[in-house]
Design a protein around this motif. Structure first.
Motif, PDB file in Angstrom:
ATOM      1  N   VAL A   1       5.022 -10.677  -2.980  1.00 35.57           N
ATOM      2  CA  VAL A   1       5.111  -9.218  -2.945  1.00 35.57           C
ATOM      3  C   VAL A   1       5.864  -8.756  -1.704  1.00 35.57           C
ATOM      4  O   VAL A   1       6.794  -7.935  -1.781  1.00 35.57           O
TER       5      VAL A   1
ATOM      6  N   HIS B   1      -0.301 -14.699  -3.278  1.00 28.46           N
ATOM      7  CA  HIS B   1       0.230 -13.541  -3.995  1.00 28.46           C
ATOM      8  C   HIS B   1       0.983 -12.615  -3.042  1.00 28.46           C
ATOM      9  O   HIS B   1       2.045 -12.070  -3.395  1.00 28.46           O
TER      10      HIS B   1
ATOM     11  N   THR C   1      -0.861  -1.819   1.190  1.00 26.31           N
ATOM     12  CA  THR C   1       0.345  -2.184   1.930  1.00 26.31           C
ATOM     13  C   THR C   1       1.067  -0.944   2.416  1.00 26.31           C
ATOM     14  O   THR C   1       1.476  -0.846   3.588  1.00 26.31           O
TER      15      THR C   1
ATOM     16  N   LEU D   1      -0.724  -3.294  -3.271  1.00 30.10           N
ATOM     17  CA  LEU D   1       0.428  -2.418  -3.070  1.00 30.10           C
ATOM     18  C   LEU D   1       0.032  -1.116  -2.385  1.00 30.10           C
ATOM     19  O   LEU D   1       0.692  -0.661  -1.447  1.00 30.10           O
TER      20      LEU D   1
END
Length: 456
Positions: free
Chosen positions: A322, A318, A21, A18
């Protein structure tokens, strides 16, 4: 051998997903915001100071610009994927050769795009049924715009290479400089010199030259294996094949998307310049939603490529969940807000209430369900990161082009209403989303089998 990159690089393989990202995506979102803001400034200036005909003339060119530029944008995507995987695997010599091959392709693509734009713009506008009162202005805009194809391609390829290692900040900075110049030149050419359509086009080309210069200069000053040496720009056959194998299908996907939009634009043209101007203004507002959609789709493609090169396969699965959640959340929030203040936003582009009414029709039927469009890019870009580039293109062809053309030439022909025409967008997105996710599951399993199978 470990590759030498600067602190601008992002650890996409092992770092927190995260956090990385957002480090990757936020500068890219700001870049897209700047790009769209500057494009909106073009439209606002020409609409407010050039009149309805000038606004419609520029608006009628959008689908053709996307059609001709899409192939080369796709090839730059191929460069991004190939280099990102090489970075993940620490392959310095391959990175160096791919960088120089990429810039050779940028130059060659720019020359070809210039020739195409200069010679086929008006014939294509005629095929689209562009109204006689704006076709000459539209053709003039396209010819000037495509004269700047070489700097356009240089910037696109250079920014793709920087994104491959996680550097999205510098392309944003360069875009800021060129965009501010674009706005100033727009105001000067259109308001002071009264050049309207030609002024907007010249301002765009001048700003593209600046952004290309800045990114090429940056690449020649890199310290790692991605440094560009101008006297070493040449095509390395192995890497040309790798880039084109991924990039051409990606480019054809963009072209097919544009072809479907050309068909839609041709149908819109049948309603006259009011509908064309309203569609142009609404599409411009709508484009702000693509800020996040593009950033997240680029992020999953680049992250997947590096993880594939580093053999971090579970992380790829994964990431799909997300990024899917993030892009849907973004598009729902952005589209909802834009629709609520749709009329005030459209009034920035025109003072004509009829144009605003036409724009609101598009916002209702295209903008509100745009989250479907956001969602379909995520599995497609993830497959590209795994080097499956042809399948997403074929799915887009069937789900986007096929559904829209079938809809326009059957159902819409018997109704001939603008709102019913726009319904082809959400219908095609919904069909494509379902197919795309089913094929992602299939290809992810195939990817794992190909990697984990014992070598012969």
């Amino acid at each position: 051998m470990k590759h030498a990159f600067t602190s601008r690089s992002i650890d996409m393989v092992k770092g927190p997903l995260l956090k990385n990202t957002f480090i990757f995506a936020i500068p890219l979102m700001l870049s897209n915001l700047l790009q769209i803001t500057f494009n909106s400034a073009d439209t606002i200036v020409v609409g407010k100071f050039g009149g309805q005909a000038a606004l419609a003339a520029v608006g009628a060119t959008g689908s053709l610009v996307n059609l001709l530029v899409s192939l080369f944008n796709g090839i730059s995507t191929g460069s991004n994927i190939v280099i990102a995987r090489q970075i993940g695997g620490g392959e310095d010599d391959k990175i160096r050769k791919t960088v120089h091959t990429s810039f050779f392709l940028a130059l060659a693509g720019g020359v070809l795009l210039t020739i195409l734009g200069l010679f086929i713009s008006k014939p294509l506008l005629k095929l689209m049924g562009t109204p006689d009162d704006i076709i000459d202005l539209s053709a003039l805009y396209l010819k000037i715009y495509f004269s700047g194809s070489i700097p356009l391609c240089l910037y696109d390829f250079g920014s793709s290479i920087l994104r491959a290692k996680g550097d999205t900040s510098r392309p944003m900075a360069y875009l800021t400089v060129s965009g501010i110049l674009n706005i100033l030149l727009n105001l000067f050419f259109v308001i002071v010199l009264k050049m309207t359509v030609s002024g907007v086009a010249i301002a765009t080309v001048a700003s593209e030259c600046v952004s290309a210069f800045l990114i090429v200069r940056a690449m020649t000053r890199e310290n790692g294996s991605d440094r560009l040496y101008l006297d070493q720009i040449r095509p390395y056959g192995t890497y040309v094949k790798q880039i084109l194998r991924i990039g051409i299908p990606a480019g054809f996907q963009g072209m097919m998307w544009a072809i479907s939009n050309v068909a839609v634009q041709s149908a819109i043209n049948s309603f006259g310049s009011i509908a064309i101007a309203g569609n142009s203004a609404a599409a411009n507002v709508e484009s702000f939603t693509y800020i996040g959609m593009f950033a997240f789709s680029q992020a999953i493609m680049t992250f997947t490529s590096q993880c594939a090169g580093a053999k971090e396969y579970k992380r790829i699965r994964h990431m799909l969940g997300v990024f899917s959640l993030m892009t849907v959340a973004w598009s729902l929030a952005a589209c909802g807000l834009e629709y609520l203040v749709g009329r005030p936003l459209l009034s920035l582009y025109t003072n004509d209430s009829r144009v605003i009414d036409a724009g609101m029709i598009r916002m209702k039927w295209v903008m509100l369900p745009l989250f479907l469009n956001a969602l379909l890019d995520i599995p497609g870009m993830s497959m590209r990161g795994m080097r499956y580039s042809t399948t997403p293109t074929l799915i887009m062809f069937l789900g986007i082009v096929g559904v829209r053309l079938l809809y326009i030439y059957t159902f819409w022909q018997s109704h001939q209403r603008l709102d019913i025409l726009y319904m082809c967008f959400p219908l095609s997105w919904a069909v494509t989303v379902i197919i795309m996710f089913l094929f992602w599951i299939l290809y992810y399993r195939r990817f794992l089998r190909s990697i984990l199978a014992p070598e012969a």
